[in-house]
Design a protein around this motif. Structure first.
Motif, short mmCIF file in Angstrom:
data_model
loop_
_atom_site.label_atom_id
_atom_site.label_comp_id
_atom_site.label_asym_id
_atom_site.label_seq_id
_atom_site.Cartn_x
_atom_site.Cartn_y
_atom_site.Cartn_z
N VAL A 193 55.30 -10.58 35.41
CA VAL A 193 55.31 -10.31 33.89
C VAL A 193 54.23 -11.62 33.32
O VAL A 193 53.48 -10.73 32.70
CB VAL A 193 56.89 -11.55 33.15
CG1 VAL A 193 56.17 -11.37 31.24
CG2 VAL A 193 57.72 -9.59 33.64
N VAL A 194 54.33 -12.42 33.94
CA VAL A 194 53.12 -13.55 33.68
C VAL A 194 51.92 -12.80 34.18
O VAL A 194 50.39 -12.13 33.38
CB VAL A 194 53.43 -14.77 34.68
CG1 VAL A 194 51.81 -15.10 34.58
CG2 VAL A 194 54.08 -15.57 34.43
N LYS A 195 51.41 -12.04 35.20
CA LYS A 195 50.56 -11.25 35.92
C LYS A 195 50.33 -10.30 34.46
O LYS A 195 48.68 -9.33 34.61
CB LYS A 195 50.60 -10.75 36.99
CG LYS A 195 50.52 -11.59 38.17
CD LYS A 195 51.50 -11.37 39.59
CE LYS A 195 51.22 -11.96 40.93
NZ LYS A 195 51.43 -11.83 42.23
N LEU A 196 51.31 -9.26 34.22
CA LEU A 196 50.89 -8.60 33.29
C LEU A 196 50.70 -8.87 31.66
O LEU A 196 49.64 -8.37 31.39
CB LEU A 196 52.52 -7.05 32.83
CG LEU A 196 52.82 -6.33 32.76
CD1 LEU A 196 51.64 -5.42 33.30
CD2 LEU A 196 53.88 -5.72 31.72
N LEU A 197 50.39 -9.80 31.46
CA LEU A 197 50.71 -11.00 30.61
C LEU A 197 48.95 -10.98 30.32
O LEU A 197 47.86 -10.97 29.51
CB LEU A 197 51.39 -11.57 29.75
CG LEU A 197 52.94 -11.71 28.89
CD1 LEU A 197 53.41 -13.08 29.52
CD2 LEU A 197 52.45 -11.21 28.06
N ASP A 198 48.33 -11.53 31.69
CA ASP A 198 47.17 -11.64 31.77
C ASP A 198 46.36 -10.60 31.71
O ASP A 198 44.91 -10.87 31.85
CB ASP A 198 46.63 -11.99 33.71
CG ASP A 198 47.24 -13.57 33.81
OD1 ASP A 198 47.64 -14.86 33.05
OD2 ASP A 198 47.53 -14.15 34.71
N LEU A 199 46.94 -9.44 32.42
CA LEU A 199 45.99 -8.35 31.91
C LEU A 199 45.38 -8.14 30.73
O LEU A 199 44.75 -7.48 30.04
CB LEU A 199 46.19 -7.32 32.84
CG LEU A 199 46.73 -7.14 34.16
CD1 LEU A 199 47.19 -6.11 34.77
CD2 LEU A 199 45.16 -6.87 34.57
N PHE A 200 46.69 -8.46 29.61
CA PHE A 200 45.91 -8.35 27.49
C PHE A 200 44.96 -8.92 27.24
O PHE A 200 44.23 -8.36 26.41
CB PHE A 200 46.84 -9.42 27.37
CG PHE A 200 48.43 -8.08 26.82
CD1 PHE A 200 48.71 -7.56 26.09
CD2 PHE A 200 49.43 -7.97 28.29
CE1 PHE A 200 49.88 -6.66 25.65
CE2 PHE A 200 50.87 -7.78 27.31
CZ PHE A 200 50.93 -6.43 26.80
N ASP A 201 44.06 -9.16 28.24
CA ASP A 201 42.20 -10.12 28.03
C ASP A 201 41.42 -9.16 28.76
O ASP A 201 40.72 -9.18 28.60
CB ASP A 201 42.57 -11.45 28.86
CG ASP A 201 41.28 -11.84 27.98
OD1 ASP A 201 40.92 -11.84 27.36
OD2 ASP A 201 40.70 -13.10 29.26
N SER A 220 40.95 -10.60 24.44
CA SER A 220 41.19 -9.71 24.00
C SER A 220 42.27 -9.41 23.05
O SER A 220 42.17 -7.76 22.28
CB SER A 220 40.44 -8.86 24.43
OG SER A 220 39.13 -8.92 25.53
N GLY A 221 43.21 -9.49 23.52
CA GLY A 221 44.43 -8.71 23.24
C GLY A 221 45.49 -10.35 22.64
O GLY A 221 46.69 -9.18 22.30
#
Length: 487
Positions: free
Chosen positions: A204-212, A259-260
């Protein structure tokens, strides 16, 4: 008949055709934290030797063309499925469209087949297959994002231009991987007790990092997937909220670059809508510590619509939070940014529409002091937007109930607009508001008008005295001539 059964039992899987892989990244190295990694499932008990050879990352340097899973005998499908996942673990260089074109097409077709299998539920995924599936997804999507176009730039970022948006070159593969992850998460056959071992906190943390990511298509997929994970994995809900909070804190107080934020706020808007009443203290702290301070960054225009929606959700669920929100808006009210002022006034109107009298009375004095400053703003859009508040019947009702306090606060601003504002639209709207107060309470209006006239008279008298004093100083200075010493 017996011979037919013997021949069918001896049927072999079609031989795979070997293809040379790309040399840029022959072996994926992304690590995913699976604390409760399980042993090989019972469905693979007949093929233990084969599973040992395919469960490790591919090192043979080939990409195989495998048969469609529906054409493979039932006892071999488990192994072939994992081999297909290993093929999809290869990543390619998309800077050159012609490089490894055949291998890229093989991976694309394999991913499309996997999506169909997961979506239709034709292939039931045991624990081993789920672990390998999530591992393959992690290898593809968890990567270092390219430098943002606005990094090391002093320019202010408002709403991004779609023509200048960055588009991920490998999207032809990434889209399929994201679609596969989405179909896996929303599958009706998914057992969350098993899946939470692989869709864990680290994932989940890595998924949230991709929101940038600067690619809006990727952020849209991430938004949908994270929302589905939040809805399906109840055990992850507090962690997801806390992780989003941490992203907001870093954005507000450190970087002001992300960005997200808009997509994360869209997810939160849906989450807030589902909060039970009475609202938990944790959620109120989130409003005060994260949502309201999101008005501070310069780039608030890029996500203000989503932010305003979240704020209104809080006020509509608990009307007692209205004065907290209004005082928070006043705390972060822009001083020199007229564009932000217009946004704030629009949000303020929505908040006031959900505000009751008691909460309104707590904050009306500082609120209308700020509105007074907006009314006399030389920027016509700010003054115009402030005057539009009187077009809202609920707000007019609140003002009418408290006119004894509000009219004296803003009367001078109304008169100054009537006397000399340069914009005709502002002049006309001010005249309408002034007439509204006159019709509302003529006695109070006359009293304010008289007090305003007295203040203006005193102001003119002080100005005359000041001018007279300067003239006397000039005369004394002229008489002293060269003998006057200035120390």
């Amino acid at each position: 008949m017996l011979n037919k059964f013997i021949k069918r039992g001896q049927r072999k899987v079609p031989k795979s055709e070997a293809i040379e892989p790309p040399t840029s990244n022959p072996q994926p190295s992304v690590t995913v934290n699976h604390a409760s990694r399980s042993a090989v499932g019972p469905s693979a008990s007949n093929s233990n030797s084969q599973l040992v050879s395919v469960s490790a990352p591919p090192t043979s340097g080939v990409v195989e063309i495998l048969p469609m899973l529906k054409d493979v005998p039932l006892m071999d499908r488990h192994v072939v499925f994992i081999r297909k996942l290993k093929i999809c673990c290869f990543t390619f260089d998309f800077s050159d469209p012609l490089k490894s074109a055949r291998e890229k097409e093989i991976k694309r077709q394999t991913l499309a087949e996997l999506i169909e299998l997961v979506q239709t539920g034709w292939c039931k995924l045991n624990e081993t297959l789920q672990e390998e599936l999530v591992r393959m997804i992690s290898v593809n999507i968890f990567r270092c994002l390219p430098p943002a176009t606005h990094e090391n730039s002093a320019t202010e970022i408002d709403e991004p231009d779609e023509d200048d948006a960055f588009f991920e070159p490998s999207w032809i593969h990434l889209q399929l991987v994201y679609e596969l992850l989405l179909r896996y998460v929303v599958s009706t056959e998914l057992d969350t007790k098993v899946a939470k071992r692989y869709i864990d906190h680290s994932f989940v943390v890595k998924l949230l990092d991709l929101f940038d990511s600067e690619d809006p298509r990727e952020r849209e997929y991430l938004k949908t997937i994270l929302h589905r994970i939040y809805g399906k994995f109840m055990v992850h809900r507090p962690f997801i909220r806390k992780a989003i909070n941490n992203i907001f804190y870093r954005f507000i107080f450190e970087t002001e670059r992300h960005s997200g934020i808009g997509e994360l706020l869209e997810i939160l808007g849906s989450i807030i809508n589902g909060f039970a009443l009475p609202m938990k203290e944790e959620h109120k702290l989130f409003l005060v510590r994260a949502l309201i301070p999101l008005h501070k960054p310069k780039c608030v225009a890029s996500y203000h619509q989503q932010l305003s929606y979240c704020i209104i959700q809080f006020v509509e669920k608990d009307y007692k939070l209205a004065d907290t929100v209004i005082m928070g808006l006043l705390k972060y009210w822009p001083v020199t940014n007229c564009g932000k002022e217009v946004l704030f006034l629009g949000e303020l109107e929505e908040v006031l529409e959900a505000t009751l009298t008691e909460e309104f009375q707590r904050c009306m004095v500082p609120l209308f002091r700020q509105i007074r400053r907006c009314l006399i703003s030389p920027h016509f859009q700010v003054a115009e937007r402030a005057l539009y508040l009187w077009n809202n019947e609920h707000i007019v009702g609140l003002i009418a109930q408290n006119r004894q306090v509000i009219l004296p606060l803003i009367f001078e601003a109304l008169e100054k607009n009537i006397e000399g504002h340069w914009n005709q639209a502002v002049h006309g709207l001010t005249a309408n508001v002034r007439k509204m107060f006159l019709d509302m309470d003529a006695e109070l209006f006359e009293e304010c008008d008289q007090q305003y006239a007295e203040r203006e008279a005193r102001s003119r008298e002080l100005e005359e005295q000041r001018e007279l004093m300067w003239k006397r100083l000039e005369e004394v200075a002229a008489q002293a001539g060269d003998d006057m010493v200035i120390g």
